[in-house]
Write a protein that holds these residues in place. Structure first.
Motif, PDB file in Angstrom:
ATOM      1  N   GLU A  36       1.160  -1.450  -0.295  1.00 55.79           N
ATOM      2  CA  GLU A  36       0.528   0.029   0.301  1.00 55.79           C
ATOM      3  C   GLU A  36       0.846   1.609  -0.526  1.00 55.79           C
ATOM      4  N   MET A  37       1.904   0.795   0.629  1.00 53.43           N
ATOM      5  CA  MET A  37       3.295   2.143   0.309  1.00 53.43           C
ATOM      6  C   MET A  37       4.057   2.589  -0.963  1.00 53.43           C
ATOM      7  N   GLY A  38       4.122   1.435  -1.470  1.00 51.17           N
ATOM      8  CA  GLY A  38       3.893   1.783  -2.977  1.00 51.17           C
ATOM      9  C   GLY A  38       2.943   2.702  -3.901  1.00 51.17           C
ATOM     10  N   HIS A  39       1.643   2.092  -3.553  1.00 54.32           N
ATOM     11  CA  HIS A  39       0.854   3.327  -3.878  1.00 54.32           C
ATOM     12  C   HIS A  39       1.051   4.151  -3.823  1.00 54.32           C
ATOM     13  N   SER A  40       0.759   4.555  -2.774  1.00 54.90           N
ATOM     14  CA  SER A  40       1.057   5.538  -1.979  1.00 54.90           C
ATOM     15  C   SER A  40       1.912   6.898  -2.243  1.00 54.90           C
ATOM     16  N   ILE A  41       3.482   5.670  -2.664  1.00 46.05           N
ATOM     17  CA  ILE A  41       4.420   6.922  -2.710  1.00 46.05           C
ATOM     18  C   ILE A  41       4.492   6.961  -4.032  1.00 46.05           C
ATOM     19  N   HIS A  42       3.347   6.078  -5.414  1.00 45.18           N
ATOM     20  CA  HIS A  42       3.996   6.505  -6.351  1.00 45.18           C
ATOM     21  C   HIS A  42       3.076   7.856  -6.939  1.00 45.18           C
ATOM     22  N   SER A  43       1.717   7.723  -5.903  1.00 42.98           N
ATOM     23  CA  SER A  43       0.837   8.974  -6.037  1.00 42.98           C
ATOM     24  C   SER A  43       1.389  10.092  -6.045  1.00 42.98           C
ATOM     25  N   TYR A  44       2.025  10.021  -4.627  1.00 43.18           N
ATOM     26  CA  TYR A  44       2.998  10.971  -4.118  1.00 43.18           C
ATOM     27  C   TYR A  44       3.847  12.151  -5.284  1.00 43.18           C
ATOM     28  N   TYR A  45       5.163  11.213  -5.531  1.00 40.17           N
ATOM     29  CA  TYR A  45       5.491  11.504  -7.025  1.00 40.17           C
ATOM     30  C   TYR A  45       4.619  11.961  -8.421  1.00 40.17           C
ATOM     31  N   SER A  46       3.330  11.364  -8.495  1.00 40.56           N
ATOM     32  CA  SER A  46       2.875  12.110  -9.920  1.00 40.56           C
ATOM     33  C   SER A  46       2.385  12.989  -9.137  1.00 40.56           C
ATOM     34  N   ARG A  47       1.652  13.126  -8.100  1.00 38.45           N
ATOM     35  CA  ARG A  47       0.842  14.676  -8.215  1.00 38.45           C
ATOM     36  C   ARG A  47       1.946  15.770  -7.768  1.00 38.45           C
ATOM     37  N   LYS A  48       3.316  14.928  -7.228  1.00 34.56           N
ATOM     38  CA  LYS A  48       4.065  16.629  -6.797  1.00 34.56           C
ATOM     39  C   LYS A  48       4.656  16.776  -8.347  1.00 34.56           C
ATOM     40  N   THR A  49       4.428  15.802  -9.166  1.00 32.90           N
ATOM     41  CA  THR A  49       5.467  16.302 -10.838  1.00 32.90           C
ATOM     42  C   THR A  49       4.478  16.746 -11.766  1.00 32.90           C
ATOM     43  N   GLN A  50       3.425  15.981 -11.178  1.00 29.98           N
ATOM     44  CA  GLN A  50       1.915  16.682 -13.092  1.00 29.98           C
ATOM     45  C   GLN A  50       1.639  17.434 -12.568  1.00 29.98           C
ATOM     46  N   PRO A  51       0.448  18.497 -13.453  1.00 26.27           N
ATOM     47  CA  PRO A  51      -0.268  19.307 -13.089  1.00 26.27           C
ATOM     48  C   PRO A  51      -1.451  18.702 -12.680  1.00 26.27           C
ATOM     49  N   TYR A  52      -2.774  18.580 -12.044  1.00 26.98           N
ATOM     50  CA  TYR A  52      -4.390  18.053 -11.818  1.00 26.98           C
ATOM     51  C   TYR A  52      -4.999  16.855 -12.890  1.00 26.98           C
ATOM     52  N   ILE A  53      -4.559  17.460 -14.077  1.00 26.52           N
ATOM     53  CA  ILE A  53      -5.307  17.008 -15.499  1.00 26.52           C
ATOM     54  C   ILE A  53      -4.125  15.785 -15.340  1.00 26.52           C
ATOM     55  N   TYR A  54      -3.331  15.903 -15.268  1.00 29.71           N
ATOM     56  CA  TYR A  54      -2.224  14.081 -15.506  1.00 29.71           C
ATOM     57  C   TYR A  54      -1.801  13.431 -14.461  1.00 29.71           C
ATOM     58  N   SER A  55      -2.420  13.965 -13.064  1.00 32.90           N
ATOM     59  CA  SER A  55      -1.457  13.151 -11.996  1.00 32.90           C
ATOM     60  C   SER A  55      -2.338  12.063 -11.657  1.00 32.90           C
ATOM     61  N   GLU A  56      -3.577  11.067 -12.224  1.00 34.88           N
ATOM     62  CA  GLU A  56      -4.011  10.142 -11.553  1.00 34.88           C
ATOM     63  C   GLU A  56      -3.355   9.098 -12.649  1.00 34.88           C
ATOM     64  N   TYR A  57      -2.535   7.914 -12.538  1.00 38.11           N
ATOM     65  CA  TYR A  57      -2.244   7.135 -13.191  1.00 38.11           C
ATOM     66  C   TYR A  57      -3.169   5.840 -13.636  1.00 38.11           C
ATOM     67  N   GLU A  58      -2.860   5.111 -15.025  1.00 35.85           N
ATOM     68  CA  GLU A  58      -3.984   4.374 -15.991  1.00 35.85           C
ATOM     69  C   GLU A  58      -3.792   2.893 -14.763  1.00 35.85           C
ATOM     70  N   LEU A  59      -5.111   2.440 -15.162  1.00 34.44           N
ATOM     71  CA  LEU A  59      -5.484   1.172 -14.373  1.00 34.44           C
ATOM     72  C   LEU A  59      -4.557  -0.095 -14.737  1.00 34.44           C
ATOM     73  N   PHE A  60      -3.745   0.162 -16.049  1.00 30.02           N
ATOM     74  CA  PHE A  60      -2.841  -0.691 -16.397  1.00 30.02           C
ATOM     75  C   PHE A  60      -1.547  -0.501 -15.377  1.00 30.02           C
ATOM     76  N   CYS A  61      -1.127   0.484 -15.308  1.00 25.85           N
ATOM     77  CA  CYS A  61       0.484   0.508 -14.741  1.00 25.85           C
ATOM     78  C   CYS A  61       0.180   0.107 -12.900  1.00 25.85           C
TER      79      CYS A  61
END
Length: 597
Positions: A392-417
């Motif tokens: 679960e921390m793997g998911h959370s740190i993925h989200s942390y990096y993504s939200r910190k780096t990407q603008p809102y419009i691209y901050s969520e990753y797809e199910l495949f990833c």
């Protein structure tokens, strides 16, 4: 130990082990203020209908849409997290129901957007993007919508499809109610000879029993009960598949499979290659069955013997603080920056650790662009809980990096990833535990844990994927599919996948009926591809060190800024090739060598 087993009330849990939800809203009054703000802002979205051909209006809409959705996300996450803390708390249930209802309303305010964009003549959106520099950021977002133009119907047909969507979901809803509410399973005798009512919930626990009679009884009684209703289950499943095929044809896709893959720009070859690659390496699974049969001391091995551990589970009592250190030790190859984020997450209230009365069961990672990541656990002091924490921390740190780096419009990753980062953590952790374990029995247990993970997540899910491919193609060719047809297809797949050593009991023929994922067409293969990508990342990180870590962090930071296949490829994992799955099977074979050694 009595104190540990007792389920505490929420207010009896030490605050150090509860997530810091106050960082989202200090109290319900603050939530209510934002809810009123949302209700004043959201209806403004409707005012842009018919005006998006003007570049300045398009930009203005996109900015207001972001404001509205970010506020909606924040309200939604808070209400659901509070509700999950204690599902019996009526105040938080009311909050959840309020935002759930308004969510649908907000979606209706912006429902015109994609149809309007898709109604434009070719080149209009490109021209608008070139007119205003700020629109450049939305280039991928808008072009991704335009990609589906040939599969989008006119306004009246789209409205018609939307209106019947609830009807199209009926087979899944019927199956869920029928399987979970209407069917009654018989009682069986447990290991202590007590009469226990069999259920979907306790079935797998019985399959792990050391008493073979218990395993066999649970297996036979569950599937013989399903068999009584085989025609109902078959009608529900084939109706669901026909609905998928109908929608795919209506939207001018070449097949149901294409309609599932194309929105994420995944080629049919990725799906076909996954099935073909596993089929070429079924000898590894056959070998696993043979070794398991030998280690369990069985004259013959049946389907109900698959889940029983080859060695007794270690009963170590692991305090949560120790679990954190074990997880961090396994994740050391990811580098200091990653470990610091992990530690800060634990210390700053990302994680809700222990079970309390009324708390939602299971585990998950959640949050949104304007909150920190949150992890729900029901920690029970066992080794599996350590793995769950890392996952679960793997998911959370993925989200942390993504939200910190990407603008809102691209901050969520797809199910495949979505499962890649979590399983990468699992792979690193289990390898570290196996490599360092000195106790022979504990090491065998750990080896078997990873073997079972690969069997269940890669081999089993690809078998599911093959079943879906065969059945959909038969219906697309105009063939009927009866319950007998489904049972035969399932039986033959089990014979092929598990090999000559396995006695494929007739009861297993009905197993397709208990897989709810089959009502989400072509979903399950992503478990296998996700595991394969994770295994590749963990191997590269261990073999190549900092260079591989930087590439992996590039994946974590990418969010939804590109198509999943391209994001993974840029980080060094090419899912259009057989290599990631072949490398996973290579690891499976290595583990088999360890088990035999």
């Amino acid at each position: 130990m009595e104190n540990i087993k007792k389920i505490k009330k929420r207010d009896e849990i030490d605050s150090n082990y509860k997530w810091n939800i106050e960082k989202v809203y200090v109290d319900i009054n603050e939530w209510e203020k934002d809810f009123q703000l949302l209700k004043s802002k959201a209806p403004k979205l409707k005012e842009f209908s018919g005006k998006l051909h003007d570049a300045s209006k398009l930009l203005e809409f996109l900015k207001i849409q972001e404001e509205v959705l970010r506020l909606l996300d924040k309200l939604f996450v808070y209400a659901h997290l509070r509700s999950d803390e204690d599902t019996g708390n009526t105040t938080f249930q009311s909050l959840k129901n309020k935002i759930d209802g308004y969510w649908a309303e907000v979606m209706s305010f912006k429902a015109f957007f994609e149809p309007e964009i898709l109604s434009f003549e070719e080149g209009v959106i490109e021209k608008e993007i070139n007119e205003i520099l700020e629109l450049k950021m939305y280039d991928f977002y808008l072009k991704n919508i335009l990609k589906m133009k040939e599969h989008t119907l006119d306004k009246e047909k789209e409205e018609l499809l939307a209106a019947v969507s609830d009807c199209l979901n009926a087979p899944s809803n019927i199956r869920q109610v029928f399987a979970n509410a209407d069917i009654t399973f018989p009682t069986i005798k447990d290991e202590n000879k007590n009469e226990v009512e069999l259920s979907e919930g306790n079935y797998v626990n019985f399959l792990r029993s050391k008493d073979r009679n218990v395993r066999k009884s649970a297996f036979e009684n569950l599937f013989n009960t399903y068999y009584k209703y085989k025609n109902t289950f078959a009608t529900a499943l084939t109706s669901s598949m026909k609905n998928c095929i109908f929608t795919a044809k209506t939207r001018k896709f070449t097949s149901a499979l294409e309609s599932s893959l194309k929105p994420n720009n995944i080629s049919l070859e990725v799906y076909d290659n996954a099935v073909d690659t596993i089929n070429r390496h079924l000898d590894s699974l056959h070998r696993y069955v043979k070794i398991k049969k030998k280690m369990l001391g069985l004259d013959d091995i049946h389907m109900y013997d698959l889940y029983v551990p080859v060695i007794d589970t270690p009963k170590d009592h692991i305090e949560f603080k120790t679990a954190v250190e074990i997880a961090k030790e396994g994740l050391k190859p990811l580098g200091e920056e990653y470990l610091n984020i992990f530690t800060n997450g634990i210390n700053n209230g990302w994680v809700d650790v222990f079970q309390n009365k009324g708390k939602r069961s299971g585990a998950y990672s959640w949050g949104c662009y304007d909150t920190m990541p949150y992890v729900l656990l029901n920690y029970n002091y066992e080794l599996d809980d350590v793995s769950t924490l890392a996952h679960e921390m793997g998911h959370s740190i993925h989200s942390y990096y993504s939200r910190k780096t990407q603008p809102y419009i691209y901050s969520e990753y797809e199910l495949f990833c979505a499962e890649v980062a979590s399983i990468t953590n699992e792979c690193l952790l289990i390898k570290d535990l196996i490599d360092k374990e000195k106790d022979h029995n504990k090491r065998l247990y750990l080896i078997n844990q990873q073997l079972e993970g690969i069997r269940a997540t890669v081999f089993r899910q690809i078998m599911f994927a093959e079943f879906e491919k065969v059945t959909h193609e038969m219906l697309e060719k105009g063939n009927a599919l009866t319950s007998e047809d489904l049972c035969k297809i399932w039986h033959d797949l089990n014979v092929k996948y598990f090999g000559e050593e396995m006695v494929v009991d007739k009861e297993i023929d009905m197993e397709w009926a208990r897989i709810p994922h089959f009502f989400s067409d072509f979903y399950v293969y992503q478990y296998a591809t996700g595991y394969a990508a994770a295994n590749s990342f963990s191997s590269m990180i261990l073999d190549n060190g900092e260079e591989a870590v930087e590439k992996y962090k590039g994946f974590l930071k990418s969010g939804g800024s590109n198509y999943p296949i391209e994001i993974l490829k840029n980080a060094g994992v090419d899912m259009t090739t057989a290599k990631p799955l072949e490398d996973t099977i290579k690891r499976f074979d290595e583990l088999l060598d360890m088990l035999e050694g």
